[in-house]
Design a protein around this motif. Sequence first.
Motif, mmCIF file in Angstrom:
data_model
loop_
_atom_site.group_PDB
_atom_site.id
_atom_site.type_symbol
_atom_site.label_atom_id
_atom_site.label_comp_id
_atom_site.label_asym_id
_atom_site.label_seq_id
_atom_site.Cartn_x
_atom_site.Cartn_y
_atom_site.Cartn_z
ATOM 1 N N LYS A 150 0.960 -1.523 0.277
ATOM 2 C CA LYS A 150 -0.099 -0.163 0.086
ATOM 3 C C LYS A 150 0.880 1.283 0.105
ATOM 4 C CE LYS A 150 -2.865 2.407 3.156
ATOM 5 N NZ LYS A 150 -3.684 2.622 4.383
ATOM 6 N N LEU A 151 0.258 1.905 -0.291
ATOM 7 C CA LEU A 151 1.112 4.012 -1.168
ATOM 8 C C LEU A 151 0.309 4.332 -0.812
ATOM 9 C CD1 LEU A 151 4.063 5.143 -0.756
ATOM 10 C CD2 LEU A 151 4.206 4.578 -3.442
ATOM 11 N N GLY A 152 0.235 5.399 -0.050
ATOM 12 C CA GLY A 152 -1.337 6.717 -0.110
ATOM 13 C C GLY A 152 -0.099 7.938 0.755
ATOM 14 N N LEU A 153 -0.799 9.271 0.276
ATOM 15 C CA LEU A 153 -0.281 9.890 -0.238
ATOM 16 C C LEU A 153 -0.956 11.172 1.053
ATOM 17 C CD1 LEU A 153 1.936 11.053 -3.339
ATOM 18 C CD2 LEU A 153 3.114 10.721 -1.086
ATOM 19 N N THR A 154 -0.579 12.100 2.069
ATOM 20 C CA THR A 154 -2.617 13.643 2.407
ATOM 21 C C THR A 154 -0.893 14.476 2.110
ATOM 22 O OG1 THR A 154 -1.661 13.209 4.469
ATOM 23 C CG2 THR A 154 -2.878 10.989 4.264
ATOM 24 N N TYR A 155 -1.794 15.426 2.205
ATOM 25 C CA TYR A 155 -1.754 17.095 1.632
ATOM 26 C C TYR A 155 -2.335 17.689 3.062
ATOM 27 C CZ TYR A 155 0.608 21.548 0.377
ATOM 28 O OH TYR A 155 0.876 22.718 0.456
ATOM 29 N N ASP A 156 -2.218 18.434 3.808
ATOM 30 C CA ASP A 156 -2.604 19.211 4.353
ATOM 31 C C ASP A 156 -3.239 20.571 4.172
ATOM 32 O OD1 ASP A 156 -4.435 20.977 6.529
ATOM 33 O OD2 ASP A 156 -2.934 19.740 8.630
ATOM 34 N N PHE A 157 -3.970 21.381 3.521
ATOM 35 C CA PHE A 157 -3.701 22.386 3.300
ATOM 36 C C PHE A 157 -4.630 24.022 4.510
ATOM 37 C CE2 PHE A 157 -4.819 19.765 -0.638
ATOM 38 C CZ PHE A 157 -4.874 20.971 -1.802
ATOM 39 N N GLY A 158 -4.291 23.344 4.977
ATOM 40 C CA GLY A 158 -4.590 24.044 6.571
ATOM 41 C C GLY A 158 -5.822 24.205 6.270
ATOM 42 N N GLN A 159 -6.712 25.329 7.293
ATOM 43 C CA GLN A 159 -8.831 26.189 7.548
ATOM 44 C C GLN A 159 -9.058 24.337 7.133
ATOM 45 O OE1 GLN A 159 -8.293 28.813 5.236
ATOM 46 N NE2 GLN A 159 -7.338 30.063 6.442
ATOM 47 N N ASN A 160 -8.527 23.479 7.771
ATOM 48 C CA ASN A 160 -9.275 21.848 8.019
ATOM 49 C C ASN A 160 -10.100 21.503 6.604
ATOM 50 O OD1 ASN A 160 -9.946 21.317 10.446
ATOM 51 N ND2 ASN A 160 -12.143 23.329 10.903
ATOM 52 N N ARG A 161 -9.021 21.436 5.353
ATOM 53 C CA ARG A 161 -8.803 21.483 4.076
ATOM 54 C C ARG A 161 -7.769 20.364 3.663
ATOM 55 N NH1 ARG A 161 -8.654 26.314 0.434
ATOM 56 N NH2 ARG A 161 -7.061 26.889 1.959
ATOM 57 N N GLY A 162 -7.919 19.751 3.388
ATOM 58 C CA GLY A 162 -6.860 18.239 2.526
ATOM 59 C C GLY A 162 -7.145 17.617 1.812
ATOM 60 N N MET A 163 -5.927 16.401 0.756
ATOM 61 C CA MET A 163 -6.591 15.637 -0.303
ATOM 62 C C MET A 163 -5.873 14.214 0.264
ATOM 63 S SD MET A 163 -4.634 17.147 -3.118
ATOM 64 C CE MET A 163 -5.423 15.568 -4.128
ATOM 65 N N TYR A 164 -5.839 13.415 -0.174
ATOM 66 C CA TYR A 164 -5.830 11.997 0.003
ATOM 67 C C TYR A 164 -5.364 11.375 -1.117
ATOM 68 C CZ TYR A 164 -9.573 9.088 0.370
ATOM 69 O OH TYR A 164 -10.775 8.337 -0.231
ATOM 70 N N ALA A 165 -4.601 10.606 -1.424
ATOM 71 C CA ALA A 165 -4.073 9.486 -2.757
ATOM 72 C C ALA A 165 -3.959 8.581 -2.282
ATOM 73 C CB ALA A 165 -3.096 9.612 -4.118
ATOM 74 N N ASN A 166 -4.217 7.296 -2.857
ATOM 75 C CA ASN A 166 -3.550 5.480 -2.108
ATOM 76 C C ASN A 166 -3.362 4.454 -3.334
ATOM 77 O OD1 ASN A 166 -5.269 3.587 -2.059
ATOM 78 N ND2 ASN A 166 -6.464 5.000 -0.243
ATOM 79 N N TYR A 167 -2.755 3.400 -3.353
ATOM 80 C CA TYR A 167 -2.806 2.777 -4.304
ATOM 81 C C TYR A 167 -3.127 1.507 -3.480
ATOM 82 C CZ TYR A 167 -0.796 -1.771 -6.618
ATOM 83 O OH TYR A 167 -0.595 -2.386 -7.524
#
Length: 759
Positions: free
Chosen positions: A514-531
């Motif tokens: 499994k490989l995953g990424l998360t990015y926190d934009f701040g102010q309760n916003r973010g995104m993720y992706a995984n395989y």
Amino acid sequence: MKYLLLIITGVLFFMHSSAQMQGSVVDAQTGEVLPGVTVQLLHADKGCQTDVRGRFTLQQGSAADSIKVSFVGYQTRKLILSSQPSAIISLTPATASLNEIIVTSSRDKQSRTDAPIAISTISTQEMRDTKATSLEQLMNKVSGVYMVDLGNEQHTMAIRQPIGYKSLFLYMEDGIPIRTTGDFNHNALIEINMAALRNIEVVRGPASSLYGSEAVGGAVNFITAAPSLKPMARVQAEISDRGYKRTDFSASSTFNKLGIVVGGYYADQRNGYMDHSDFHKLALTVRADYQISDRTKWINSMTLIDYYTDQVGGLDSAHFYAKDYRNFQTFSYRKVNALRYRSTLEQNWNNTNKTTVTAFFRNNTIEQNPFYALKNLSDPLKAAGEINDDSFNSFGLIMQHKKQFAWKHASIIAGISADYSPATYYAEFIDVTKDAAGYFRSYRTTDSILTDYNVGLLNTAAYAQFDMELLSHLKLVAAVRYDRMDYDFDNHLTPSAFTGAPDETNHFNKLTPKLGLTYDFGQNRGMYANYSVGFAPPNISELYRGVKVPVLKPATYRNYEAGGWFGFANDKGYVDIGVYDMQGTNEIISVKLDDGSYENRNTGRTTHRGIEWNVRYAPLPSIWIRCSGQYAEHFFNEYVEKGVSYDDNKMAGAPKVITNTEITWKPHFLNGFRLAGEWQHVGSYYMDPRNTGTYGGYDLLNFRTGYSWKQFDCWVNCRNAGDAIYSTTTERTTYSTTYRPGPKRTFNIGFGYTFNGKK
């Protein structure tokens, strides 16, 4: 005299300036202590965090000063210091929180926004407000989940999969599978004690990199309540207008270093909306937490389940639409006896190293005269069936270590596990008599044995998960797990028997990354992706029961997923959304044959893809809105059955659209009152792989209201308020269509009393 007064004044000033405030912080709903809570003075540079027992010590400024108490996922409190030297402070979970604490995504506590997966939590408050009598009333609030109600807590599951009965979902209690992997039962959640739960976490998509095979469509972790700091006890009772009665009870407290909690319920159903549908269930859980030291904790938990139900089968079209809910099966039944015990030792070596060792034991027996084993014969007044007994014991061990690094905020979790579960299966043939209307009226046992085997089942695994902060706000998670499953099959029957497979040893193994990424934009916003990769070898009964030569292959799934979250309206609401594409190879499906029986087969390739969403919003402090749902497609890429190709056909039992929407009102002018309305929508789907007919789906309206006053509470729930005629699952063969009727309009009324002691 003057000097004496100065000395006394100085001493008093010193004592006042060095005074301490001591206390504990607990969850306002469960009474459990909360470690890691921040407690700080508002007007001074002083603060601390609660320890593993929820305790804190704060150097006090002045009695008029105030403190702020804050913790992730909870509402922050500000309190004025008093002259009391100690206090117990209660924190209330936040209604719409993006950053709640979860444990299932990494086998350890972490923030939701650090996990690159689709995960949802059913909170203590949701469970208390819903007053569910069976788990699908809770599970169907989760996006991407359709838990099919088969009556009397019987069920099957669909998470990123069509409605089916295969081993594609992993059910756990406190992170440990409730049944051994390799002996899956789609009714496994009968073995859950709802009265002992604190919350439920649902991972959607493959979780095999941490939890192994079966965690393909998803993993559901039922987390039990820990002991409360103060003495607490509760008893409640409820009845319905459909013959259902239930009593729940719990008691909890902590005595110095030892905390104990006991919880359970007894349910009884008589004279329901279908005949031959009675059941009863006793569930009991005892848990003891012993804080050996500030760094060492020993947890012991035991759950006992005693369950019996009359089995209800499906209806044909004429009876279903005529509301003729007489059961065609008049003698089928299921008995479940389950005992689970686990002992966990947690050792925090320091702030960066933690080791957990868990030993567990299971004893499980399912006895049944199953309706689905009934086969029609050429004589319309005769049929064939079986009475069977499926049992196993488990002896298991899980060892895990977590290491944190200062570099890049990195950490690694690694562990090994072993589960030895000797299992037996015995089935004898029964001669069944039918009447002219097609009802199965009676049966006669015979000396013909259909199945009689033992299997030595050994599951071994090693896993690791590493995470680090690649860049500011960008986090990487990489995980891998190696599983090996060994079957030592010993058949007591001859090759000519119904189950005539030869004695043999089979093994299946798989490396799942499994490989995953998360990015926190701040102010309760973010995104993720995984395989991620999922792995599902055939179960014992799939591989051997009713088989002369085992031919089933393990199924593999490759999942690609992306999603994100954001808060809005000044954090009064949030949205969690995800899209996925999962490719299956050798997926095992259950095919209903023309005689009414089922057969397991491998498909070639399948595709499962969709979008899931969860929206929560509180436009006013007294109004809370939730909407969760999915739009999904499930189809065959390569599948041939009896020489007929079903390439590009939609899979049976796969609704494209499933939504659950709820509005809750808790007016401030009537404290303790609540009123909620819920709309459950299940869209249309094909009833067979040939795609020759569709079931139109259904819409249900549920209403719930309740009132709490001091230590008393009462509630009234109305399920299926519109009294809709609907089927929870529908299947078609060449000659017939079978409907599993859902419950008619049902009213439940209940009363409860909670005792809160003093510490």
